[in-house]
Motif scaffolding. Structure first.
Motif, PDB file in Angstrom:
ATOM      1  N   ALA A   1       0.945  -1.220   0.019  1.00  0.00           N
ATOM      2  CA  ALA A   1       0.087   0.014   0.091  1.00  0.00           C
ATOM      3  C   ALA A   1       0.823   1.537  -0.100  1.00  0.00           C
ATOM      4  O   ALA A   1       0.499   2.405  -0.623  1.00  0.00           O
ATOM      5  CB  ALA A   1      -0.924   0.128   1.247  1.00  0.00           C
TER       6      ALA A   1
ATOM      7  N   TRP B   1      -7.885   1.947   6.287  1.00  0.00           N
ATOM      8  CA  TRP B   1      -7.558   2.423   4.974  1.00  0.00           C
ATOM      9  C   TRP B   1      -9.129   2.172   4.095  1.00  0.00           C
ATOM     10  O   TRP B   1      -9.822   1.361   4.472  1.00  0.00           O
ATOM     11  CB  TRP B   1      -6.794   1.198   4.114  1.00  0.00           C
ATOM     12  N   ASP B   2      -9.537   2.609   2.860  1.00  0.00           N
ATOM     13  CA  ASP B   2     -10.577   2.383   1.897  1.00  0.00           C
ATOM     14  C   ASP B   2     -10.332   1.105   1.739  1.00  0.00           C
ATOM     15  O   ASP B   2      -9.256   0.759   1.041  1.00  0.00           O
ATOM     16  CB  ASP B   2     -10.710   3.346   0.862  1.00  0.00           C
ATOM     17  N   GLN B   3     -11.461  -0.024   1.829  1.00  0.00           N
ATOM     18  CA  GLN B   3     -11.102  -1.379   1.308  1.00  0.00           C
ATOM     19  C   GLN B   3     -11.450  -1.538  -0.120  1.00  0.00           C
ATOM     20  O   GLN B   3     -12.359  -0.483  -0.687  1.00  0.00           O
ATOM     21  CB  GLN B   3     -11.986  -2.152   1.985  1.00  0.00           C
ATOM     22  N   PRO B   4     -10.624  -2.301  -0.695  1.00  0.00           N
ATOM     23  CA  PRO B   4     -11.290  -2.838  -2.125  1.00  0.00           C
ATOM     24  C   PRO B   4     -12.580  -3.432  -1.822  1.00  0.00           C
ATOM     25  O   PRO B   4     -13.159  -4.170  -0.987  1.00  0.00           O
ATOM     26  CB  PRO B   4     -10.163  -3.857  -2.242  1.00  0.00           C
ATOM     27  N   GLU B   5     -13.316  -3.264  -3.148  1.00  0.00           N
ATOM     28  CA  GLU B   5     -14.750  -3.683  -3.340  1.00  0.00           C
ATOM     29  C   GLU B   5     -14.552  -5.097  -3.282  1.00  0.00           C
ATOM     30  O   GLU B   5     -13.644  -5.760  -3.682  1.00  0.00           O
ATOM     31  CB  GLU B   5     -15.360  -3.423  -4.600  1.00  0.00           C
TER      32      GLU B   5
ATOM     33  N   ASP C   1      -6.940  -3.865   1.938  1.00  0.00           N
ATOM     34  CA  ASP C   1      -7.677  -4.488   2.993  1.00  0.00           C
ATOM     35  C   ASP C   1      -7.115  -4.415   4.428  1.00  0.00           C
ATOM     36  O   ASP C   1      -6.440  -5.425   4.948  1.00  0.00           O
ATOM     37  CB  ASP C   1      -7.824  -6.004   2.617  1.00  0.00           C
TER      38      ASP C   1
ATOM     39  N   ARG D   1      -6.637   1.131  -2.716  1.00  0.00           N
ATOM     40  CA  ARG D   1      -7.305   0.873  -1.599  1.00  0.00           C
ATOM     41  C   ARG D   1      -6.627  -0.644  -1.020  1.00  0.00           C
ATOM     42  O   ARG D   1      -6.095  -1.321  -1.791  1.00  0.00           O
ATOM     43  CB  ARG D   1      -8.623   0.442  -2.332  1.00  0.00           C
TER      44      ARG D   1
ATOM     45  N   CYS E   1      -5.797  -0.756  -7.032  1.00  0.00           N
ATOM     46  CA  CYS E   1      -5.433   0.607  -7.824  1.00  0.00           C
ATOM     47  C   CYS E   1      -6.407   0.705  -8.839  1.00  0.00           C
ATOM     48  O   CYS E   1      -6.686   0.043  -9.613  1.00  0.00           O
ATOM     49  CB  CYS E   1      -4.111   0.454  -8.204  1.00  0.00           C
TER      50      CYS E   1
END
Length: 136
Positions: A26, A44-48, A40, A38, A63
């Motif tokens: 990251a 942090w903003d988490q990936p979808e 996990d 993003r 990314c």
């Protein structure tokens, strides 16, 4: 079901090691020219979550530029080929659908073997194309 064993650090359980790899990536990705990272990780903003026919998975990192990149971290410790196949096939097809890439993060050495070679062998076994293999 086949087990792939990667030596775990004695002092750190698997998830602590995986979190350290995700944190390192990251911080590295923006320096390598990627943006919209993003992760996990807490804070942090988490990936979808990517929805699959059989199972859903969340990439370790994502990314959005220069193109969508889905990253999976293969950390030390026991993993099943079935689980890796499920994640890698899902992320590789999501990358294909979005005009992006699927990348793998793996330890530089796994049980005394070159991590990049192991990632390539797994990719061949499960039928996916890896855009880039990051070794840590």
């Amino acid at each position: 079901m086949e087990m792939l064993e990667t030596p775990a650090a004695v002092e750190a359980p698997n998830d602590v090691q995986k979190e350290a790899f995700i944190r390192l990536m990251a911080e590295t990705l923006p320096l390598a020219g990627y943006s919209g990272v993003r992760a996990d990780l807490p804070g942090w903003d988490q990936p979808e979550v990517i929805h699959g026919a059989m199972r859903d998975h969340r990439p370790a990192l994502f990314c959005d530029a220069p193109k969508p990149v889905f990253l999976d971290v293969l950390s030390p410790g026991p993993v099943t080929l079935e689980d890796v196949a499920s994640r890698w096939q899902l992320f590789a097809s999501a990358a294909e659908l979005t005009g992006g890439e699927f990348h793998v993060v793996i330890p530089r050495w796994v049980a005394g073997r070159d991590g990049k070679q192991i990632a390539k062998q797994i990719a061949e076994l499960v039928g996916v194309r890896i855009g880039f293999i990051w070794t840590v």
